[in-house]
Design a protein around this motif. Sequence first.
Motif, PDB file in Angstrom:
ATOM      1  N   SER A 141      -8.100   9.396   2.347  1.00  0.00           N
ATOM      2  CA  SER A 141      -7.436   8.511   1.393  1.00  0.00           C
ATOM      3  C   SER A 141      -6.360   9.192   0.557  1.00  0.00           C
ATOM      4  O   SER A 141      -5.372   8.559   0.199  1.00  0.00           O
ATOM      5  N   VAL A 142      -6.523  10.467   0.208  1.00  0.00           N
ATOM      6  CA  VAL A 142      -5.569  11.132  -0.685  1.00  0.00           C
ATOM      7  C   VAL A 142      -4.214  11.277  -0.002  1.00  0.00           C
ATOM      8  O   VAL A 142      -4.116  11.781   1.111  1.00  0.00           O
ATOM      9  N   ARG A 143      -3.181  10.796  -0.688  1.00  0.00           N
ATOM     10  CA  ARG A 143      -1.815  10.863  -0.175  1.00  0.00           C
ATOM     11  C   ARG A 143      -0.989  11.908  -0.926  1.00  0.00           C
ATOM     12  O   ARG A 143      -0.056  12.462  -0.388  1.00  0.00           O
ATOM     13  N   GLU A 144      -1.309  12.106  -2.204  1.00  0.00           N
ATOM     14  CA  GLU A 144      -0.531  13.021  -3.035  1.00  0.00           C
ATOM     15  C   GLU A 144      -1.456  13.950  -3.801  1.00  0.00           C
ATOM     16  O   GLU A 144      -2.454  13.504  -4.349  1.00  0.00           O
ATOM     17  N   VAL A 145      -1.088  15.223  -3.837  1.00  0.00           N
ATOM     18  CA  VAL A 145      -1.779  16.211  -4.660  1.00  0.00           C
ATOM     19  C   VAL A 145      -0.711  16.924  -5.477  1.00  0.00           C
ATOM     20  O   VAL A 145       0.258  17.446  -4.925  1.00  0.00           O
ATOM     21  N   HIS A 146      -0.880  16.919  -6.781  1.00  0.00           N
ATOM     22  CA  HIS A 146       0.048  17.605  -7.685  1.00  0.00           C
ATOM     23  C   HIS A 146      -0.707  18.755  -8.335  1.00  0.00           C
ATOM     24  O   HIS A 146      -1.785  18.554  -8.890  1.00  0.00           O
ATOM     25  N   ALA A 147      -0.135  19.948  -8.257  1.00  0.00           N
ATOM     26  CA  ALA A 147      -0.790  21.144  -8.791  1.00  0.00           C
ATOM     27  C   ALA A 147       0.218  22.035  -9.515  1.00  0.00           C
ATOM     28  O   ALA A 147       0.147  23.246  -9.434  1.00  0.00           O
ATOM     29  N   ARG A 148       1.142  21.421 -10.257  1.00  0.00           N
ATOM     30  CA  ARG A 148       2.121  22.201 -11.025  1.00  0.00           C
ATOM     31  C   ARG A 148       1.391  23.075 -12.042  1.00  0.00           C
ATOM     32  O   ARG A 148       0.506  22.614 -12.746  1.00  0.00           O
ATOM     33  N   GLY A 149       1.780  24.338 -12.086  1.00  0.00           N
ATOM     34  CA  GLY A 149       1.190  25.246 -13.059  1.00  0.00           C
ATOM     35  C   GLY A 149      -0.122  25.863 -12.619  1.00  0.00           C
ATOM     36  O   GLY A 149      -0.720  26.631 -13.366  1.00  0.00           O
ATOM     37  N   CYS A 150      -0.581  25.530 -11.439  1.00  0.00           N
ATOM     38  CA  CYS A 150      -1.812  26.121 -10.913  1.00  0.00           C
ATOM     39  C   CYS A 150      -1.469  27.353 -10.082  1.00  0.00           C
ATOM     40  O   CYS A 150      -0.331  27.532  -9.663  1.00  0.00           O
ATOM     41  N   ALA A 151      -2.460  28.186  -9.841  1.00  0.00           N
ATOM     42  CA  ALA A 151      -2.270  29.405  -9.047  1.00  0.00           C
ATOM     43  C   ALA A 151      -2.142  29.035  -7.575  1.00  0.00           C
ATOM     44  O   ALA A 151      -3.129  28.861  -6.872  1.00  0.00           O
ATOM     45  N   PHE A 152      -0.920  28.873  -7.119  1.00  0.00           N
ATOM     46  CA  PHE A 152      -0.664  28.415  -5.753  1.00  0.00           C
ATOM     47  C   PHE A 152      -0.011  29.551  -4.978  1.00  0.00           C
ATOM     48  O   PHE A 152       1.194  29.606  -4.812  1.00  0.00           O
ATOM     49  N   GLY A 153      -0.839  30.462  -4.467  1.00  0.00           N
ATOM     50  CA  GLY A 153      -0.346  31.609  -3.724  1.00  0.00           C
ATOM     51  C   GLY A 153      -0.587  31.454  -2.238  1.00  0.00           C
ATOM     52  O   GLY A 153      -0.753  30.341  -1.721  1.00  0.00           O
ATOM     53  N   ALA A 209     -10.351  28.620  -6.292  1.00  0.00           N
ATOM     54  CA  ALA A 209     -10.847  27.275  -6.608  1.00  0.00           C
ATOM     55  C   ALA A 209      -9.897  26.214  -6.070  1.00  0.00           C
ATOM     56  O   ALA A 209     -10.333  25.203  -5.507  1.00  0.00           O
ATOM     57  N   LEU A 210      -8.594  26.419  -6.239  1.00  0.00           N
ATOM     58  CA  LEU A 210      -7.607  25.482  -5.697  1.00  0.00           C
ATOM     59  C   LEU A 210      -7.728  25.431  -4.180  1.00  0.00           C
ATOM     60  O   LEU A 210      -7.633  24.363  -3.575  1.00  0.00           O
ATOM     61  N   THR A 211      -8.002  26.559  -3.561  1.00  0.00           N
ATOM     62  CA  THR A 211      -8.208  26.626  -2.119  1.00  0.00           C
ATOM     63  C   THR A 211      -9.400  25.774  -1.698  1.00  0.00           C
ATOM     64  O   THR A 211      -9.324  25.020  -0.720  1.00  0.00           O
ATOM     65  N   THR A 212     -10.497  25.858  -2.446  1.00  0.00           N
ATOM     66  CA  THR A 212     -11.680  25.039  -2.164  1.00  0.00           C
ATOM     67  C   THR A 212     -11.333  23.554  -2.209  1.00  0.00           C
ATOM     68  O   THR A 212     -11.733  22.781  -1.337  1.00  0.00           O
ATOM     69  N   VAL A 213     -10.576  23.164  -3.219  1.00  0.00           N
ATOM     70  CA  VAL A 213     -10.162  21.756  -3.364  1.00  0.00           C
ATOM     71  C   VAL A 213      -9.279  21.336  -2.189  1.00  0.00           C
ATOM     72  O   VAL A 213      -9.497  20.286  -1.578  1.00  0.00           O
ATOM     73  N   LEU A 214      -8.301  22.155  -1.857  1.00  0.00           N
ATOM     74  CA  LEU A 214      -7.388  21.813  -0.767  1.00  0.00           C
ATOM     75  C   LEU A 214      -8.106  21.738   0.575  1.00  0.00           C
ATOM     76  O   LEU A 214      -7.813  20.865   1.393  1.00  0.00           O
ATOM     77  N   LEU A 215      -9.061  22.622   0.814  1.00  0.00           N
ATOM     78  CA  LEU A 215      -9.816  22.574   2.068  1.00  0.00           C
ATOM     79  C   LEU A 215     -10.672  21.304   2.173  1.00  0.00           C
ATOM     80  O   LEU A 215     -10.916  20.804   3.262  1.00  0.00           O
ATOM     81  N   ALA A 216     -11.104  20.772   1.031  1.00  0.00           N
ATOM     82  CA  ALA A 216     -11.882  19.521   1.047  1.00  0.00           C
ATOM     83  C   ALA A 216     -11.042  18.359   1.563  1.00  0.00           C
ATOM     84  O   ALA A 216     -11.590  17.373   2.073  1.00  0.00           O
TER      85      ALA A 216
END
Length: 155
Positions: A120-132, A107-114
Amino acid sequence: RALAGARGIAAGWVEAQDDEEDGGEGPWSPALGLVSLDLGAGHVGDAGAEAVFGAMAAGQLATLRHLAIGRGLTGASAGAVARALAAPGCALRRLDLSANAGLPESALTTVLLALRRNASVREVHARGCAFGAEACAAATEALRINTTSITALES
């Protein structure tokens, strides 16, 4: 209703600039001038996230620049997040998905690929998410294609 619930949660954490009367359509009127929505301390869940991101995709939160979405997201809300980020009118600058341990890496991958289609997005914070490895590859792809936008990616 999910939207009513999300609006209720938001009431305590919203910073808004209300320069004009609520003259727009829908419960999240662009005329509200909502700039920052911090739901990071609450349990928003998929229904609340789908309400907020659905309103973004529909252009009802066109002035929103900073969004911190609370805990409780799962893979079910990833599509709504991705659609909002890819919407032509998305003006979001900072997205915080932190503390969503239930958000699977796919799901995080889907968001990042978008983010490949978001200027416009300059910052994405995903602390505590499954970031493999899969999410890292998606972030790399987004940064490779969208070279003018993202300046901070935190996991």
